[in-house]
Write an enzyme that holds these catalytic residues in place. Structure first.
Site, mmCIF file in Angstrom:
data_model
loop_
_atom_site.group_PDB
_atom_site.id
_atom_site.type_symbol
_atom_site.label_atom_id
_atom_site.label_comp_id
_atom_site.label_asym_id
_atom_site.label_seq_id
_atom_site.Cartn_x
_atom_site.Cartn_y
_atom_site.Cartn_z
ATOM 1 N N SER A 1 39.005 29.511 82.287
ATOM 2 C CA SER A 1 38.860 28.793 81.011
ATOM 3 C C SER A 1 39.817 29.284 79.927
ATOM 4 O O SER A 1 39.458 29.366 78.752
ATOM 5 C CB SER A 1 37.410 28.866 80.527
ATOM 6 O OG SER A 1 36.570 28.165 81.417
ATOM 7 N N ASN B 1 48.341 27.314 87.263
ATOM 8 C CA ASN B 1 47.856 26.907 88.590
ATOM 9 C C ASN B 1 47.430 25.441 88.489
ATOM 10 O O ASN B 1 46.366 25.135 87.978
ATOM 11 C CB ASN B 1 46.664 27.806 88.981
ATOM 12 C CG ASN B 1 46.011 27.378 90.281
ATOM 13 O OD1 ASN B 1 46.533 26.535 91.003
ATOM 14 N ND2 ASN B 1 44.857 27.963 90.570
ATOM 15 N N TRP B 2 48.300 24.574 88.992
ATOM 16 C CA TRP B 2 48.036 23.127 88.861
ATOM 17 C C TRP B 2 46.998 22.614 89.861
ATOM 18 O O TRP B 2 46.656 21.432 89.852
ATOM 19 C CB TRP B 2 49.344 22.337 89.021
ATOM 20 C CG TRP B 2 50.191 22.334 87.791
ATOM 21 C CD1 TRP B 2 49.956 22.999 86.621
ATOM 22 C CD2 TRP B 2 51.418 21.612 87.600
ATOM 23 N NE1 TRP B 2 50.960 22.747 85.714
ATOM 24 C CE2 TRP B 2 51.876 21.896 86.297
ATOM 25 C CE3 TRP B 2 52.179 20.771 88.399
ATOM 26 C CZ2 TRP B 2 53.048 21.356 85.765
ATOM 27 C CZ3 TRP B 2 53.349 20.228 87.888
ATOM 28 C CH2 TRP B 2 53.772 20.528 86.581
ATOM 29 N N LYS B 3 46.541 23.496 90.744
ATOM 30 C CA LYS B 3 45.535 23.117 91.752
ATOM 31 C C LYS B 3 45.925 21.779 92.393
ATOM 32 O O LYS B 3 47.097 21.582 92.720
ATOM 33 C CB LYS B 3 44.144 23.088 91.108
ATOM 34 C CG LYS B 3 43.819 24.393 90.389
ATOM 35 C CD LYS B 3 42.371 24.544 90.005
ATOM 36 C CE LYS B 3 42.161 25.865 89.287
ATOM 37 N NZ LYS B 3 40.771 26.176 89.037
ATOM 38 N N GLU C 1 39.473 36.831 87.852
ATOM 39 C CA GLU C 1 38.948 35.523 87.494
ATOM 40 C C GLU C 1 37.456 35.468 87.825
ATOM 41 O O GLU C 1 37.086 35.211 88.988
ATOM 42 C CB GLU C 1 39.654 34.423 88.295
ATOM 43 C CG GLU C 1 41.144 34.339 88.069
ATOM 44 C CD GLU C 1 41.678 32.941 88.393
ATOM 45 O OE1 GLU C 1 42.218 32.311 87.492
ATOM 46 O OE2 GLU C 1 41.534 32.495 89.539
ATOM 47 N N HIS D 1 42.494 32.904 95.950
ATOM 48 C CA HIS D 1 41.806 32.213 94.852
ATOM 49 C C HIS D 1 40.355 31.931 95.262
ATOM 50 O O HIS D 1 40.083 31.640 96.432
ATOM 51 C CB HIS D 1 42.536 30.903 94.516
ATOM 52 C CG HIS D 1 42.040 30.302 93.245
ATOM 53 N ND1 HIS D 1 40.873 29.583 93.174
ATOM 54 C CD2 HIS D 1 42.532 30.347 91.979
ATOM 55 C CE1 HIS D 1 40.668 29.193 91.913
ATOM 56 N NE2 HIS D 1 41.673 29.654 91.172
ATOM 57 N N GLY E 1 36.823 26.888 84.989
ATOM 58 C CA GLY E 1 36.524 25.481 84.747
ATOM 59 C C GLY E 1 35.231 25.212 83.993
ATOM 60 O O GLY E 1 34.799 24.063 83.903
HETATM 61 P P1 PGA Z 1 40.696 27.147 84.675
HETATM 62 O O1 PGA Z 1 41.082 27.684 86.144
HETATM 63 O O2 PGA Z 1 41.740 27.683 83.724
HETATM 64 O O3 PGA Z 1 40.745 25.648 84.804
HETATM 65 O O4 PGA Z 1 39.341 27.673 84.353
HETATM 66 C C1 PGA Z 1 41.617 28.961 86.337
HETATM 67 C C2 PGA Z 1 41.885 29.209 87.802
HETATM 68 O O5 PGA Z 1 41.075 28.790 88.648
HETATM 69 O O6 PGA Z 1 42.912 29.822 88.167
#
Ligand code: PGA
Length: 253
Positions: A216, A11-13, A173, A100, A179
């Site tokens: 994470s 997920n590149w956000k 999640e 999400h 994060g």
């Molecule tokens: P992260 O994000 O791996 O940077 O913690 C995961 C997500 O939000 O899908």
């Protein structure tokens, strides 16, 4: 298509601009494709909307799948700024993340809207990747399972009423792990994944439901979490934008 051991979804956000995303793909696509060919795992990359089509063109003969980060809960019409599930299918997106926690908190997306998106994705033969998870406060007050079952309830109605054979993903999640560099203890994850498994086993159409962990995940933490029963893959944010880290993850699982 071979049966993958783990599904790895990046997920590149909104980490990359358009130019940066295209440059990343052009620089690493051949090596990443080799990595995917060597591995039993399947990889899905989810860039921002504007990069989806050009990246699909770059990857059209590669063993890397493409996913979107969201879609509209309406099928078509006067919805300024929204993206149709049908358009995602027309540009060969195989997966789409919905619900999400960042959309639930910044765009006030509800579980009912997430379920509406799921229905449209299934109609368009796209695998939904439904994110669920509790906040730190809910975790600390022992409410995780209650929150998860509330988030799953509208999804279960959609899944139980469809005969779609499209694979379906649920990504657990915990918001307090996204994060932060903090991952839950494996015994807590065992309990949560078994809870989600039991819950989804009660859905009448349950044949292609796969459970993922997100929060994470990196080349080190995925090796710790992979031993948790019922974990069939990972939804990865930041670490999926780092080619060396992503390569290690795909090869080590
Ligand atoms: P992260 O994000 O791996 O940077 O913690 C995961 C997500 O939000 O899908």
């Amino acid at each position: 298509m071979r049966n993958p051991s783990y599904t790895i979804i990046g997920n590149w956000k909104m980490y990359f601009s358009f130019d940066q995303a295209i440059k990343w793909i052009r620089t690493v696509k051949d090596e990443l494709n080799e990595v995917c060919l060597q591995s039993e795992n399947s990889l899905v990359l989810c860039p921002s909307f504007e990069s989806l089509y050009p990246i699909q063109q770059e990857l059209s003969h590669f063993h890397i799948n493409l996913g979107a980060q969201d879609c509209s809960n309406y099928s078509q019409g006067a919805y300024t700024g929204q993206i149709q599930a049908r358009s995602l299918s027309e540009i060969n997106c195989s997966h789409c993340i919905v619900g999400h926690s960042e959309r639930r908190s910044y765009q006030q997306e509800t579980s009912n809207q997430t379920a509406e998106k799921v229905a449209l994705l299934l109609e368009n033969k796209i695998s939904p990747v439904v994110c669920i998870g509790e906040s730190k406060h809910e975790y600390e007050s022992g409410k995780s399972e209650l929150i998860l079952s509330e988030q799953l309830k509208p999804i279960s109605k959609i899944i139980s009423s469809t005969s779609s054979p499209i694979p379906f993903f649920i990504a657990y999640e915990p918001i307090w792990s996204i994060g932060t560099g903090i991952i839950p203890e494996n015994n807590y994850l065992e309990q949560i994944f078994s809870f989600i498994k039991t819950n989804t086993n009660q859905w009448s159409n349950k044949k292609s439901i796969h459970l993922l962990y997100g929060g994470s995940v990196n080349a080190k933490t995925c090796l710790i979490i992979k031993s948790v029963k019922n974990v069939e893959g990972f939804l990865i944010g930041k670490a999926s934008t780092d080619f060396q880290e992503l390569k290690k993850i795909v090869l080590s699982l």
